[in-house]
Design a protein around this motif. Structure first.
Motif, PDB file in Angstrom:
ATOM      1  N   GLU A  93       9.902  -6.004  15.845  1.00 44.28           N
ATOM      2  CA  GLU A  93      11.075  -6.506  15.117  1.00 44.28           C
ATOM      3  C   GLU A  93      11.177  -5.875  13.729  1.00 44.28           C
ATOM      4  N   GLU A  94      10.086  -5.281  13.240  1.00 49.63           N
ATOM      5  CA  GLU A  94      10.097  -4.814  11.839  1.00 49.63           C
ATOM      6  C   GLU A  94      10.879  -3.510  11.711  1.00 49.63           C
ATOM      7  N   PRO A  95      11.922  -3.510  10.839  1.00 45.68           N
ATOM      8  CA  PRO A  95      12.689  -2.273  10.700  1.00 45.68           C
ATOM      9  C   PRO A  95      11.803  -1.176  10.143  1.00 45.68           C
ATOM     10  N   TYR A 271      -9.072  -4.630  -0.020  1.00 50.35           N
ATOM     11  CA  TYR A 271      -7.713  -5.156  -0.225  1.00 50.35           C
ATOM     12  C   TYR A 271      -6.680  -4.136   0.239  1.00 50.35           C
ATOM     13  N   ARG A 272      -6.920  -2.876  -0.099  1.00 55.45           N
ATOM     14  CA  ARG A 272      -5.993  -1.821   0.331  1.00 55.45           C
ATOM     15  C   ARG A 272      -6.198  -1.503   1.820  1.00 55.45           C
ATOM     16  N   ALA A 273      -7.472  -1.536   2.252  1.00 62.71           N
ATOM     17  CA  ALA A 273      -7.777  -1.159   3.641  1.00 62.71           C
ATOM     18  C   ALA A 273      -7.071  -2.086   4.630  1.00 62.71           C
ATOM     19  N   VAL A 274      -7.034  -3.383   4.327  1.00 62.78           N
ATOM     20  CA  VAL A 274      -6.368  -4.317   5.248  1.00 62.78           C
ATOM     21  C   VAL A 274      -4.895  -3.943   5.398  1.00 62.78           C
ATOM     22  N   THR A 275      -4.269  -3.585   4.292  1.00 67.36           N
ATOM     23  CA  THR A 275      -2.844  -3.241   4.345  1.00 67.36           C
ATOM     24  C   THR A 275      -2.637  -1.920   5.092  1.00 67.36           C
ATOM     25  N   ALA A 276      -3.511  -0.960   4.810  1.00 68.06           N
ATOM     26  CA  ALA A 276      -3.407   0.319   5.525  1.00 68.06           C
ATOM     27  C   ALA A 276      -3.609   0.094   7.025  1.00 68.06           C
ATOM     28  N   ASN A 277      -4.596  -0.733   7.370  1.00 68.11           N
ATOM     29  CA  ASN A 277      -4.853  -0.994   8.799  1.00 68.11           C
ATOM     30  C   ASN A 277      -3.724  -1.787   9.432  1.00 68.11           C
ATOM     31  N   LYS A 278      -3.083  -2.646   8.636  1.00 65.61           N
ATOM     32  CA  LYS A 278      -1.907  -3.360   9.161  1.00 65.61           C
ATOM     33  C   LYS A 278      -0.846  -2.335   9.566  1.00 65.61           C
ATOM     34  N   GLY A 279      -0.722  -1.280   8.757  1.00 69.88           N
ATOM     35  CA  GLY A 279       0.229  -0.221   9.093  1.00 69.88           C
ATOM     36  C   GLY A 279      -0.154   0.484  10.392  1.00 69.88           C
ATOM     37  N   VAL A 280      -1.450   0.760  10.564  1.00 68.27           N
ATOM     38  CA  VAL A 280      -1.916   1.363  11.828  1.00 68.27           C
ATOM     39  C   VAL A 280      -1.531   0.452  12.989  1.00 68.27           C
ATOM     40  N   MET A 281      -1.770  -0.858  12.789  1.00 64.31           N
ATOM     41  CA  MET A 281      -1.529  -1.810  13.876  1.00 64.31           C
ATOM     42  C   MET A 281      -0.034  -2.048  14.116  1.00 64.31           C
ATOM     43  N   ASN A 282       0.814  -1.753  13.120  1.00 66.92           N
ATOM     44  CA  ASN A 282       2.263  -1.812  13.366  1.00 66.92           C
ATOM     45  C   ASN A 282       2.610  -0.940  14.567  1.00 66.92           C
ATOM     46  N   GLY A 283       2.063   0.277  14.561  1.00 61.56           N
ATOM     47  CA  GLY A 283       2.354   1.191  15.670  1.00 61.56           C
ATOM     48  C   GLY A 283       1.637   0.777  16.936  1.00 61.56           C
ATOM     49  N   ALA A 377       2.816   8.048   8.290  1.00 64.69           N
ATOM     50  CA  ALA A 377       4.170   7.796   7.774  1.00 64.69           C
ATOM     51  C   ALA A 377       4.118   6.825   6.598  1.00 64.69           C
ATOM     52  N   ALA A 378       3.347   5.743   6.750  1.00 63.80           N
ATOM     53  CA  ALA A 378       3.295   4.733   5.682  1.00 63.80           C
ATOM     54  C   ALA A 378       2.643   5.333   4.439  1.00 63.80           C
ATOM     55  N   THR A 379       1.535   6.054   4.627  1.00 62.98           N
ATOM     56  CA  THR A 379       0.815   6.586   3.462  1.00 62.98           C
ATOM     57  C   THR A 379       1.662   7.633   2.744  1.00 62.98           C
ATOM     58  N   ALA A 381       4.946   7.758   2.620  1.00 66.34           N
ATOM     59  CA  ALA A 381       6.007   7.077   1.870  1.00 66.34           C
ATOM     60  C   ALA A 381       5.436   6.406   0.614  1.00 66.34           C
ATOM     61  N   LEU A 382       4.294   5.725   0.779  1.00 67.56           N
ATOM     62  CA  LEU A 382       3.703   5.014  -0.367  1.00 67.56           C
ATOM     63  C   LEU A 382       3.274   5.980  -1.463  1.00 67.56           C
ATOM     64  N   ALA A 383       2.803   7.149  -1.053  1.00 67.81           N
ATOM     65  CA  ALA A 383       2.301   8.115  -2.034  1.00 67.81           C
ATOM     66  C   ALA A 383       3.437   8.927  -2.654  1.00 67.81           C
TER      67      ALA A 383
HETATM   68  C1  MEV Z   1       4.155  -2.512   6.272  1.00 71.17           C
HETATM   69  O1  MEV Z   1       4.427  -3.215   7.459  1.00 71.17           O
HETATM   70  C2  MEV Z   1       2.957  -1.581   6.473  1.00 71.17           C
HETATM   71  C3  MEV Z   1       2.493  -0.865   5.193  1.00 71.17           C
HETATM   72  O2  MEV Z   1       2.200  -1.821   4.180  1.00 71.17           O
HETATM   73  C4  MEV Z   1       1.244  -0.090   5.578  1.00 71.17           C
HETATM   74  C5  MEV Z   1       0.520   0.536   4.393  1.00 71.17           C
HETATM   75  O3  MEV Z   1       0.577  -0.013   3.289  1.00 71.17           O
HETATM   76  O4  MEV Z   1      -0.120   1.568   4.617  1.00 71.17           O
HETATM   77  C6  MEV Z   1       3.552   0.037   4.654  1.00 71.17           C
END
Ligand code: MEV
Length: 442
Positions: A93-95, A271-283, A377-379, A381-383
């Protein structure tokens, strides 16, 4: 429909590079998917129905069922994995997840695509001894009874054995409970072939337990699979050519160095790793949902694995060498192409057919590739520009619907918000009013 988009049906040469796919109608996209997979379009029509999961099937799948729950089903383009092209089903569902995956897959395919290799599909069944015999005794029993155990367990699972799987070997582990008392665990290593394996492993663990009780003269506690499949892993890697003149999106050396810098941050900071891994798990999760996998098991394993060195870290790593940005990831993945809901849920049967993947190992290789691409893709864009601009452009459609735009009105309302560079509810309301009174909002 633009016929230049029509993919060749030859599997060895067909391309998932489909420029403009995102601009087409859902019906035209489905036709392209059908052509790509060499499946008659009529066979895919049910993907467009609101009734993708028939009510009577849903009733049998769970308890206390009152209805069904839908998510958008999309296809990511551009994926080239181990020399073959895929358009990848993703339920999410996430755009911006599907667009981002397709974008990164395009960057990665320029240097010959992603390579991904899965180990043999070995799962672990745990037999727990709360009051264990001495270690040497249990180790001796496991050694001495290997053949008997194998014969007993394999005999109960002839189909798995015929498919090339079955019991492999057992290992003994000793631990201390929270009060310092010893507990022991026997790990049954089982080759589950193309199944996720929970059923086979749980059955074997339950079948082995009485034998162990007899051999050791001690009580067995739990007998259950482990959802940490340390021996069922995928190693995936990809690279992006830097500063090339080739067509399509390119990456500069500076951009790549910022991605490396971001990756090093995620490597050391949980703290950053969880967010980065959340991005991996999005896909990963999006493909798991679309292909009917046990995404809870994969999530649990991925995060435990990310802590394997005693500190939670990023699953993927990026670094620059010579004129390339390299990405690698190692991840446990317990997936199945048989069993579970793969043959029961009509959408899942169809997505697996579209992928043309019969083996669980191949599906794991693809899934890991999507996770790596998603992280890139996420990294990236973030960078650089950050994620919100791209995200909000796509999220604008949701805002338009939220204020009451019909599917026909949504594009004009979105165009109005984008023209005003103001993506929020009040602007969406104004644009909707303009669309209804004058036919357009900008
Ligand atoms: C958002 O759903 C996923 C990100 O936060 C992943 C990341 O920070 O690498 C963009």
């Amino acid at each position: 429909m633009d016929t230049s988009l029509t993919p060749t049906s030859d599997k060895s040469t067909r391309s998932s590079r489909l420029p403009g796919f995102y601009k087409l109608s859902a019906k035209d996209r489905l036709q392209i998917v059908a052509d790509f997979a060499s499946i008659p379009a009529q066979e895919l029509e049910h993907l467009q129905s609101a009734d993708g999961l028939p009510a009577d099937v849903a009733l049998c799948m769970s308890e206390n069922v009152v209805g069904r729950f839908s998510l958008p089903l999309a296809f990511a383009t551009n994926f080239r994995v181990n020399g073959a092209d895929y358009i990848v089903p993703m339920a999410i569902e996430e755009p911006s997840v599907v667009a981002a995956a397709s974008f990164a897959a395009r960057l990665l395919r320029k240097d010959d695509g992603i390579s991904s290799i899965a180990t043999e599909p070995i799962m672990i069944g745990q037999i727990h001894f709360p009051e264990p015999p001495p270690r040497e005794t249990l180790e001796y029993i496991v050694r001495e009874h290997h053949e008997e155990l194998k014969k007993h367990l394999d005999a109960n699972h002839p189909r798995l054995v015929a498919a090339g799987g079955g019991f492999q070997y057992a290992r003994v582990r000793y631990l201390s409970d929270p009060d310092g008392r010893p507990i022991a665990v026997v790990h049954l290593h089982i080759d589950v072939r193309d199944a996720m394996g929970a059923n086979a492993v749980n059955s074997m663990a339950e079948e082995a337990a009485p034998l162990f009780e007899r051999w050791t003269g001690t009580r067995v506690g739990l007998r259950i699979l482990s959802n940490l499949p340390m021996h069922r892993r995928v190693k995936v890697q990809g690279s992006v050519l830097l500063d090339t003149d080739t067509d399509g999106p390119n990456m500069s050396r500076d951009e790549a160095l910022r991605i490396e810098e971001a990756s090093r941050f995620a490597e050391v900071d949980p703290y950053r790793a969880v967010t980065a891994n959340k991005g991996v798990m999005n896909g990963i999760d999006a493909v798991l949902l679309a292909t009917g996998q046990d995404f809870r098991a994969v999530e649990a394993a991925a995060h435990a694995f990310a802590s394997r060195d005693g500190r939670y870290s990023a699953l993927a790593r990026w670094y620059v060498e010579d004129n390339k940005l390299y990405g690698t990831m190692d991840i446990p993945l317990a997936l199945g192409t048989v069993g579970g809901i793969t043959a029961v849920h009509p959408i899942v049967s169809t997505t697996l057919k579209i992928l043309g993947i019969q083996q669980a190992q191949k599906l794991s290789e693809l899934v890991a590739a999507v996770g790596l691409a998603q992280n890139l893709a996420a990294t990236r864009a973030l960078a650089s520009e950050g994620i919100q601009r791209g995200h909000m452009r796509l999220h604008a459609r949701n805002i338009a619907m939220l204020v009451g735009a019909t599917p026909e009105e949504v594009p004009a309302v979105v165009a109005g918000m984008l023209a005003r560079e103001d993506i929020k509810e009040t602007t969406a309301r104004l644009c909707l009013e303009l669309v209804r009174t004058s036919g357009q909002a900008h």
